[in-house]
Design a protein around this motif. Sequence first.
Motif, short mmCIF file in Angstrom:
data_model
loop_
_atom_site.label_atom_id
_atom_site.label_comp_id
_atom_site.label_asym_id
_atom_site.label_seq_id
_atom_site.Cartn_x
_atom_site.Cartn_y
_atom_site.Cartn_z
N ASN A 176 44.50 -11.66 62.90
CA ASN A 176 45.06 -12.99 62.85
C ASN A 176 43.95 -14.01 63.07
O ASN A 176 43.03 -13.78 63.85
CB ASN A 176 46.14 -13.17 63.91
CG ASN A 176 47.37 -12.34 63.61
OD1 ASN A 176 47.63 -12.00 62.46
ND2 ASN A 176 48.13 -12.01 64.63
N ASP A 217 45.07 -20.15 59.84
CA ASP A 217 46.45 -20.64 59.87
C ASP A 217 46.47 -22.17 59.92
O ASP A 217 47.24 -22.81 59.21
CB ASP A 217 47.21 -20.06 61.06
CG ASP A 217 47.44 -18.56 60.93
OD1 ASP A 217 47.30 -18.03 59.81
OD2 ASP A 217 47.74 -17.93 61.96
N GLU A 270 43.64 -18.02 63.91
CA GLU A 270 44.24 -19.32 64.19
C GLU A 270 43.59 -20.40 63.32
O GLU A 270 44.26 -21.32 62.86
CB GLU A 270 44.10 -19.67 65.67
CG GLU A 270 44.96 -18.81 66.58
CD GLU A 270 44.80 -19.20 68.04
OE1 GLU A 270 44.54 -20.38 68.33
OE2 GLU A 270 44.95 -18.31 68.88
#
Length: 78
Positions: free
Chosen positions: A65, A70, A67
Motif C-alpha cells: 500500500n 493513494d 499512501e
Amino acid sequence: MIPPKVVHESNTISSIIQLVENGLGISIVLTNVVKNYENSELGFVELKQSNLFTDILIATPKNRNSESADAATAFLLK
C-alpha cells in the motif's frame, strides 16, 4: 485531413530525436524536450490551441500500500 502513416513507434526520446534528425519523420514531443535539444539540428514548432492530452501513470511498489500513491490518485482524479 490526411491521416498519419505510422510505421515506427518508440518510447525513448533519444531514439525519436535520432530518427527525426536523420529525416525519417516527425514527432510530437513534450515541451521540456526543447531544453535538451535546442542546439541540435532540430526545429520545434509550438502547437498552440490544440486539444492534445497524454496518459499518465503512477508507479508504485508492487504488493504494498502506498499512501502517497493513494493521495496522488485522489488529487489527480478530482
